[in-house]
Design a protein around this motif. Structure first.
Motif, PDB file in Angstrom:
ATOM      1  N   ARG A 148      -0.725   5.201  -9.478  1.00 14.32           N
ATOM      2  CA  ARG A 148      -0.434   4.412 -10.686  1.00 14.32           C
ATOM      3  C   ARG A 148      -0.194   2.956 -10.360  1.00 14.32           C
ATOM      4  NH1 ARG A 148       4.180   5.928 -13.309  1.00 14.32           N
ATOM      5  NH2 ARG A 148       4.970   6.774 -11.372  1.00 14.32           N
ATOM      6  N   TYR A 193      -1.550   1.396  -7.907  1.00 12.83           N
ATOM      7  CA  TYR A 193      -2.864   0.791  -7.671  1.00 12.83           C
ATOM      8  C   TYR A 193      -3.520   0.451  -8.991  1.00 12.83           C
ATOM      9  CZ  TYR A 193      -2.367   2.826  -3.019  1.00 12.83           C
ATOM     10  OH  TYR A 193      -1.914   3.162  -1.801  1.00 12.83           O
ATOM     11  N   ALA A 194      -3.337   1.359  -9.950  1.00 15.43           N
ATOM     12  CA  ALA A 194      -3.933   1.114 -11.260  1.00 15.43           C
ATOM     13  C   ALA A 194      -3.369  -0.150 -11.890  1.00 15.43           C
ATOM     14  CB  ALA A 194      -3.678   2.323 -12.166  1.00 15.43           C
ATOM     15  N   VAL A 195      -2.031  -0.356 -11.718  1.00 20.70           N
ATOM     16  CA  VAL A 195      -1.430  -1.570 -12.275  1.00 20.70           C
ATOM     17  C   VAL A 195      -2.093  -2.799 -11.691  1.00 20.70           C
ATOM     18  CG1 VAL A 195       0.657  -2.953 -12.379  1.00 20.70           C
ATOM     19  CG2 VAL A 195       0.781  -0.510 -12.776  1.00 20.70           C
ATOM     20  N   SER A 210       0.826  11.106  -2.705  1.00 21.82           N
ATOM     21  CA  SER A 210       0.953   9.695  -2.300  1.00 21.82           C
ATOM     22  C   SER A 210       0.677   9.539  -0.808  1.00 21.82           C
ATOM     23  CB  SER A 210       2.345   9.175  -2.634  1.00 21.82           C
ATOM     24  OG  SER A 210       3.285   9.921  -1.918  1.00 21.82           O
ATOM     25  N   LEU A 264      -1.006   4.336 -16.965  1.00 25.71           N
ATOM     26  CA  LEU A 264       0.021   3.657 -16.197  1.00 25.71           C
ATOM     27  C   LEU A 264       1.360   4.359 -16.250  1.00 25.71           C
ATOM     28  CD1 LEU A 264      -0.701  -0.110 -16.866  1.00 25.71           C
ATOM     29  CD2 LEU A 264      -1.317   1.292 -14.924  1.00 25.71           C
ATOM     30  N   PHE A 283      -5.457  -3.270 -13.179  1.00 28.07           N
ATOM     31  CA  PHE A 283      -5.387  -3.849 -14.534  1.00 28.07           C
ATOM     32  C   PHE A 283      -4.985  -5.306 -14.476  1.00 28.07           C
ATOM     33  CE2 PHE A 283      -5.168   0.576 -16.112  1.00 28.07           C
ATOM     34  CZ  PHE A 283      -6.193   0.480 -17.018  1.00 28.07           C
ATOM     35  N   GLN A 317       0.867  -1.183   0.000  1.00 28.07           N
ATOM     36  CA  GLN A 317       0.000   0.000   0.000  1.00 28.07           C
ATOM     37  C   GLN A 317       0.900   1.229   0.000  1.00 28.07           C
ATOM     38  OE1 GLN A 317      -3.085  -0.925   0.014  1.00 28.07           O
ATOM     39  NE2 GLN A 317      -4.341   0.846   0.464  1.00 28.07           N
ATOM     40  N   ASN A 318       1.499   1.598  -1.211  1.00 29.17           N
ATOM     41  CA  ASN A 318       2.528   2.624  -1.210  1.00 29.17           C
ATOM     42  C   ASN A 318       2.005   4.022  -1.477  1.00 29.17           C
ATOM     43  OD1 ASN A 318       1.897   2.368  -3.826  1.00 29.17           O
ATOM     44  ND2 ASN A 318       3.875   1.548  -4.481  1.00 29.17           N
ATOM     45  N   GLY A 319       0.709   4.161  -1.760  1.00 29.97           N
ATOM     46  CA  GLY A 319       0.153   5.486  -1.949  1.00 29.97           C
ATOM     47  C   GLY A 319       0.230   5.997  -3.381  1.00 29.97           C
ATOM     48  N   PHE A 320       0.947   5.340  -4.306  1.00 31.86           N
ATOM     49  CA  PHE A 320       1.033   5.800  -5.696  1.00 31.86           C
ATOM     50  C   PHE A 320      -0.176   5.314  -6.469  1.00 31.86           C
ATOM     51  CE2 PHE A 320       5.612   5.645  -4.591  1.00 31.86           C
ATOM     52  CZ  PHE A 320       5.817   7.015  -4.632  1.00 31.86           C
ATOM     53  N   MET A 358      -2.054   8.442   0.462  1.00 34.11           N
ATOM     54  CA  MET A 358      -2.983   7.347   0.749  1.00 34.11           C
ATOM     55  C   MET A 358      -2.262   6.039   0.962  1.00 34.11           C
ATOM     56  SD  MET A 358      -6.240   7.953  -1.664  1.00 34.11           S
ATOM     57  CE  MET A 358      -6.612   6.227  -1.689  1.00 34.11           C
ATOM     58  N   LYS A 359      -1.534   6.007   2.056  1.00 37.15           N
ATOM     59  CA  LYS A 359      -0.901   4.723   2.361  1.00 37.15           C
ATOM     60  C   LYS A 359      -0.911   4.519   3.872  1.00 37.15           C
ATOM     61  CE  LYS A 359       3.706   6.686   2.514  1.00 37.15           C
ATOM     62  NZ  LYS A 359       4.979   6.769   1.854  1.00 37.15           N
TER      63      LYS A 359
END
Lengths: 541, 648, 99
Positions: free
Chosen positions: B625, B627-629, C95, C22, B632, B620-623, C97-98
């Motif tokens: 993108r 999360y998007a990966v 970032s 992406l 997908f 859960q790194n906050g990026f 949200m972690k």
């Protein structure tokens, strides 16, 4: 019993629940009102429980004072309660002990005098919360004893954890050997440990409860959780469980009860919980809440899964023996008064479980009496220990010595509580312990002998505790200033001691109620007592 | 008459309850109340005794059923009493000696602020002891059995502020508990064999049970008796029990409680008669203890501990006699009664001496006291003559009969036992003469008392702790103390002769214990002569050692035997090394294991879950993108799975 | 013209959009890429509607367009706010949200 009459059993549980709500609603400044209200409610519950005992006809049907209402019809859950002799005795025990617990904890939950002024006192209402939580636990315990529907039992068995969690984590002895901050840390550790242990056991049981429903829904016209319906269906052959299914379900139930009881090696939450909580809460844990575990073994494990119970007996007996000896040995090695009592209780729960699984009428009657008598004797010992600890502000045995000289009444009552714990003949626990031992010996002689060694160990830990705290010269200034028991404290202890003596000399009223219930349980598991070698002796008498 | 039996127990029980709960209001009158209730019990006992004499042999037993105690399916325990000749004997001994000792304690405990409580405990003891001998089943007997243990615990530890007293009390209770375990197991065995544990059915049917079972029951009963009667290997508590006030040592640890084991064996005679192996063990224990106690008694300098060794030894005689079967039961009980008189008298005398000597207990610091305490000297002297078996006094009759019975055991066993009892008689004469000479004869040694020797600091712990270093002024004790001593002295002198008058005692007990005349392999006069010779020998040796030379105030180092006898023949050291230290190591390591292994397993599981969730958290790194990966990726996997399922 | 070709086009557009989401960091570009993916989906719906002779797909496309319009309003507002507070339109800068 007719369904239309006054719902006595439900009322016995609802009264403390309502009392809990009312106590919690008392304004913050009126702490004394909350205390008296809680005491009055608990006494009222005692009257109702006495009524239950009086209305119970020992020679009558197995379950009496029954009530049954549809609840969640889709899943066959009914609100079904009723008492047999064992449940009636334990409800009476619960209702009996709560007033003493409340009276003993009279000053245990005052708002912190060092708090941030009047403002803190207005929002923070520990006194109301403390007594309300105790009453809440009482209500849930009573329902658990009375429930004859597995689902109803499960709900209250688990819900009990919530008020207990707050009682353990929220209210501890103010004085802590390791300082106040460290004390709060250990307290919350104890509370979380208590919760996780019991929750883990409870979740396994939930799986088994669902499994039980699936099995009944599979074979009966409709799925059910009703104890009586399942037992009848099993007896008539309508409901057949595959051996493995039965064993798995048994294990699911048994694990939850073994955590609660607690049985070795699932016991480690108890010393933490009892050590960190105040003495009245410790009594609540070991004398009241834990009894639900052993009671449920008797009612649900044996009643629902007779074959699996017989299958598990050898292992359970060995674990019970380990509990007896291990608990007693650890009690000898403790340096903390409350933890010592906790380990002693583990040893005693070993005796109770041994009695249940010996599957003899003496063993099971003894185990039932043991639950009641252990409740009273531990309450006596632990509450006096609590009074002692509150005077000195330390739980360590080494901080005491010579109390007998300055506070003889305190020491005397402590000794009587201790003697009851070591099952001295003439006091109530002797009767139950001897019955358990006889019952065990007549079926498993070796187990009986090992368990008998427990009585020597009990003498060692009780007398060591007494010697180190009460005798010797008075060489500490805190001890020299120690006051003797106050009237309130004496009023808490004296009736318990009187009961211990009375029931030790004349336990017949209780055995009369318990015996028929035990006969029913034994017929559930289809066991009969071993015959004496020389059966003709009775005839020649 | 039956209903009086319950009152025997009720009177002292009432006294205990009133005195212990009554509070300080009773401080002034409590001791009289306690004494009066003990005396009441004695009067009731006497009434019942004369009533019993009015009936014939077999009809003498009385029964009283009070109520059903523990009724459980198949297990019926009643609170019911049985008063037969054996119980009657004990009732009179207990209440008689007990009343005298109550009287004595009024004077002895006069300056103790907790005297009321002392009398409460004494009454509690009487009630428990009477319950023990009056019970008509083994479970009720067990109640009395542990009740006397409790009373003994409370009284040994009466001076609780002394750590040694508290330790001794605890030790006595725990050692007794080991014995009680034996009694419990014996009751279990009776229950599984006979389905009951009432005296009547068990003893009547004893011969029908298998010998193996009976041997097991017998051995377990013996274990119980060993605990209560301080027989080897459970004798270690008795010496320490002398920490209690002297009246307690007299009543409980000499005259009554410690004889409970003999009562138990005699009462269970039918079981032992049918289990010869168990009997052999009983006589062995008796013989070993009688020598053990005598040897310990020879070495002790503490007057009470010397008497305690003697008690052990004398009870060894009784146990030995009881183990001989029908030829010995009656003699065991007879010796028990005469011993009750003279040993209680001796202890009261010792208490009187201590009373006059500032609680000094070391005999090496006495000497020449006969001039200062004439009454004590005469009564103690009569008790002394009785215990060594001086012809014509009580001890002579009862001990001589046991020696005869021992020789009659037959074969090698008879000779061994006979020899042991004869040797014991000689040792008894030796150590008692030693006590007598050290205390009452010779030069006074209490003046200019030197400081305790650093070489042997453990010689007199209690005197050091009492902190009283004032020079003692020996004086005679008050009348409330001397009267009981005089009465007991009469008993010591005449009881034996009276009992033996036409074998009165044996005939009295015969309906209960059964009796056969012993037939020793050598003529009885020869045995009697040998006994007297051994006695004279013992007296002579002691006289030569202690009367003809000055006695050193500090004990000499002594031979290896003396040194080990002073330490109770190293039995305590053995217990300490094996049980106490071993137990401590065991509990300590278990406490450690409970924390590390049992609790550690659970905490370890918790930690493992904690670690795992820590790893998972990193995802859960906050990026947005990344999360998007995963979205997908997840969608692709789902689509692929759906397609695969279709294809299959 | 073969309606399947529209599906190929939609797939191509979706892939371009997905790649954009992406690999790009600029919030505006990511946003536009999302719109591209939405419209690819719309195109698919319409194409299938045509292929099956059923109007449901076209109706669904209208719904999507309405929702997309709403989304644009909210999304652009968020991006503007983000830019104001951080002076950057890079998605990696947001970032928080972690765990």
């Amino acid at each position: 019993m007719s369904d239309m009459s006054f719902p006595l059993v439900t009322a016995t549980a609802v009264l403390p629940a309502l009392g809990a709500v009312a106590t919690a609603a008392v304004p913050a400044a009126r702490r004394t009102v909350a205390k008296w209200l809680a005491l009055a409610v608990s006494l009222g519950t005692l009257v109702l429980a006495g009524w239950v005992l009086a209305a119970f006809d020992a020679g009558g049907e197995r379950y009496q004072l029954t009530e049954s209402y549809a609840w969640i019809a889709d899943f066959g859950v009914r609100y079904e309660v009723g008492v047999d002799g064992i449940a009636a005795a334990l409800i009476a025990l619960t209702a009996l002990l709560i007033p003493f617990i409340i009276a003993a904890g009279w000053h245990d939950a005052e708002p912190d005098p060092d708090g941030e002024g009047a403002d803190a006192g207005r929002r923070w209402r520990p006194t109301q919360g403390f007594f309300a939580l105790i009453l809440m636990v009482e209500a849930m315990v009573i329902i658990s004893f009375a429930a004859t529907d597995v689902f109803v039992f499960y709900i209250f068995f688990e819900a009990m954890l919530i008020p207990m969690y707050f009682l353990i984590g929220g209210f501890g002895d103010r004085a802590h050997a390791a300082g106040e901050a460290e004390g709060a840390k250990q307290r919350s550790y104890a509370a979380v440990k208590f919760l996780l242990y019991n929750l883990a056991g409870g979740l396994i049981m939930l799986a088994a409860v669902i499994g039980l429903y699936v099995v009944t829904a599979d074979q009966l016209p409709a799925g059910t959780f009703s104890l009586q319906q399942i037992a009848e269906a099993r007896a008539s052959g309508e409901l057949e469980m595959a051996t493995n299914t039965e064993r798995l379900l048994f294990l699911g139930f048994f694990l939850a009860f073994a955590v609660k009881a607690p049985l070795w090696p699932l016991h480690t939450w108890l010393p933490n919980a009892m050590g960190e909580s105040t003495a009245p809460v410790a009594v609540l844990i070991t004398a009241v809440v834990d009894k639900v575990g052993t009671f449920a073994m008797l009612r649900f494990c044996l009643g629902l899964f007779p074959e699996a119970s017989a299958w598990a007996t050898p292992v359970v007996i060995v674990l019970a023996l380990v509990s007896i000896v291990y608990g007693a040995l650890l009690a000898v090695g403790q340096r903390d008064i409350k933890r010592l009592v906790a380990y002693a209780s583990i040893s005693h729960f070993g005796f109770i479980i041994l009695g249940i699984f010996a599957m003899t009428s003496q063993g099971q009657s003894g185990a039932t009496l043991y639950m009641v008598f252990h409740g009273i004797s531990t309450a006596a010992l632990m509450l006096v220990a609590g009074f002692l600890i509150s005077r000195r502000g330390s739980r360590l045995i080494a901080d005491y010595g010579g109390v007998q000289k300055v506070a003889p009444v305190l020491a005397g009552t402590f000794l009587i509580g201790g003697l009851a714990t070591l099952s001295l003949p003439g006091l109530a626990p002797f009767v139950s312990e001897f019955l358990v031992l006889v019952g065990t010996f007549s079926r498993y002689p070796a187990a009986g002998i090992v368990a008998t060694a427990g009585i020597v160990l009990a003498a060692i830990y009780v007398l060591l505790l007494y010697q180190r705290t009460m005798t010797g010269p008075v060489d500490k200034p805190e001890i020299a200033r120690m006051p003797d028991l106050r009237p309130r404290e004496l009023a808490v202890v004296a009736p318990l001691i009187a009961l211990l003596i009375f029931l030790g000399v004349f336990p017949k009223p209780l055995t009369d109620i318990v015996n028929p219930a035990v006969e029913h349980t034994l017929s559930d598991v289809r066991e009969t007592d071993p015959e004496p070698e020389l059966p003709a002796v009775e005839a020649t008498e | 008459m039956d209903s009086l039996i319950g009152l025997l127990v009720a009177a002292p029980l009432l006294g205990a309850a009133v005195l212990l709960c009554g509070g300080r209001r009773l401080d002034r009158t409590g001791h009289w109340l306690g004494t009066a209730l003990a005396a009441t019990s004695f009067v009731i006992g006497a009434v019942l005794f004369f009533d019993m004499l009015g009936r014939e042999g077999e009809d003498r037993a009385l029964h009283q059923h009070l109520f059903s105690w523990v009724p459980v399916q198949g297990f019926q325990a009643d609170v019911a009493f049985q008063l037969d000749q054996l119980s009657m004997t004990f009732v009179l001994l207990i209440t008689g000696v007990g009343s005298l000792i109550h009287l004595y304690s009024i004077g002895y405990m006069e300056h103790d602020e907790r005297r009321r409580r002392f009398f409460g405990y004494l009454n509690l003891f009487l009630a428990a002891m009477l319950l023990l001998v009056l019970a008509d089943n083994y479970l009720l007997l067990y109640v009395g059995w542990e009740g006397v243990g409790l009373a003994s615990f409370l009284l040994i530890g009466f001076w609780q502020h002394k750590p040694s007293a508290a330790t001794a009390a605890k030790k006595a209770f725990i050692v007794n508990r080991v014995g009680d375990m034996g009694l419990s197991i014996a009751i279990f065995l009776m229950f599984t064999t006979f389905g009951t544990f009432a005296f009547g059915p068990v003893l009547e049917n004893a011969d029908r049970a298998g010998e193996g079972t009976l041997t097991a029951i017998g051995l377990m009963l013996l274990l119980a008796a060993c605990g209560k009667s301080a027989q080897v290997p459970l004798q270690s508590w008795l010496g320490d029990a002398m920490e209690g006030p002297t009246p307690v040592s007299a009543l409980i640890h000499a005259a009554t409680m410690v004889t409970a084991g003999v009562y138990l064996i005699t009462r269970s005679g039918a079981i032992f008669d049918a289990a010869p192996t168990a009997q052999t063990v009983v006589v062995t224990v008796g013989a070993v203890t009688l020598l053990f106690g005598a040897i310990v008694g020879c070495a002790k300098d503490d007057i009470k501990k010397a008497l305690a060794g003697s008690t052990m030894s004398q009870i060894g005689y009784m146990v030995l006699a009881a183990g001989l079967g029908p030829i010995g039961y009656a003699f065991a009980i007879m010796h028990l009664v005469t011993h009750g008189f003279f040993k209680a008298g001796l202890f009261l005398g010792a208490g009187s001496v201590m009373h006059g000597m500032n609680d000094e207990v070391d005999m090496r610091k006495y000497g020449g006291l006969r001039r200062y305490m004439p009454v004590t000297f005469v009564t103690f002297g009569l008790g002394y003559l009785a215990i060594i078996g001086f012809p014509g006094l009580s001890g002579f009759f009862s001990k001589d009969l046991i020696i005869e019975a021992a020789f009659s055991a037959g074969g090698v066993q008879g000779w061994v036992l006979g020899g042991a009892t004869l040797l014991g008689a000689g040792l008894t004469a030796y150590y008692m003469t030693r006590v007598m000479i050290l205390t009452f004869f010779g030069e006074p040694r209490w003046k200019n008392r030197p400081a305790p020797s650093p070489a042997s600091p453990d010689v007199e712990p209690s005197a050091q702790e009492s902190g009283e270093h004032a020079e003692p002024h020996p004086h005679e004790s008050p009348r409330s103390m001397t009267i009981p001593m005089i009465v007991l002295a009469f008993g010591s002198v005449f009881a034996g002769g009276l009992f033996n008058w036409g074998e009165a005692f044996v005939h009295w007990l015969e309906p209960v214990t059964s009796f056969e005349h012993p037939h020793p392999p050598i003529p009885i006069p020869v045995i009697t002569a040998a006994t007297v010779t051994m006695m004279l020998l013992g007296v002579g040796v002691a006289w030569a050692q202690y009367a003809r030379r000055p006695v050193p105030v500090v004990a000499p180092r002594g031979s290896l035997l003396t040194r080990s006898a002073r330490r109770d023949l190293l039995q305590d050291d053995f217990n300490h090394a094996v049980f106490v230290s071993g137990g401590q190591h065991l509990t300590r390591s278990l406490v450690y294991l409970d924390h590390t292994v049992v609790d550690g397993a659970v905490n370890g599981t918790a930690a493992a879950f904690g670690g795992l969730s820590g790893r998972m958290r990193k995802l859960q790194n906050g990026f947005a993108r990344s999360y998007a990966v995963s979205m997908f990726g997840g969608a692709a996997v789902l689509v692929a799975a759906t397609l695969l399922m279709r294809a299959v | 013209m073969n309606p399947v070709n529209y599906l190929y086009l939609a797939a191509l557009l979706f892939t371009i959009g997905a790649t954009g989401v992406l690999i790009r960091r600029n919030a505006i570009i990511v946003f536009m890429s999302i719109e591209l993916m939405l419209n690819a989906a719309n195109l698919t719906l319409v194409a299938f509607s045509r292929m099956h002779g059923n109007l449901d797909g076209q109706i669904m496309a209208f719904f999507v367009m309405v929702v997309a319009a709403a989304e644009v309003v909210v999304g652009l507002a968020i991006i503007v706010m983000l830019y104001r507070s951080r002076h950057s339109a890079s998605v990696d800068d947001a970032s928080l949200m972690k765990l």
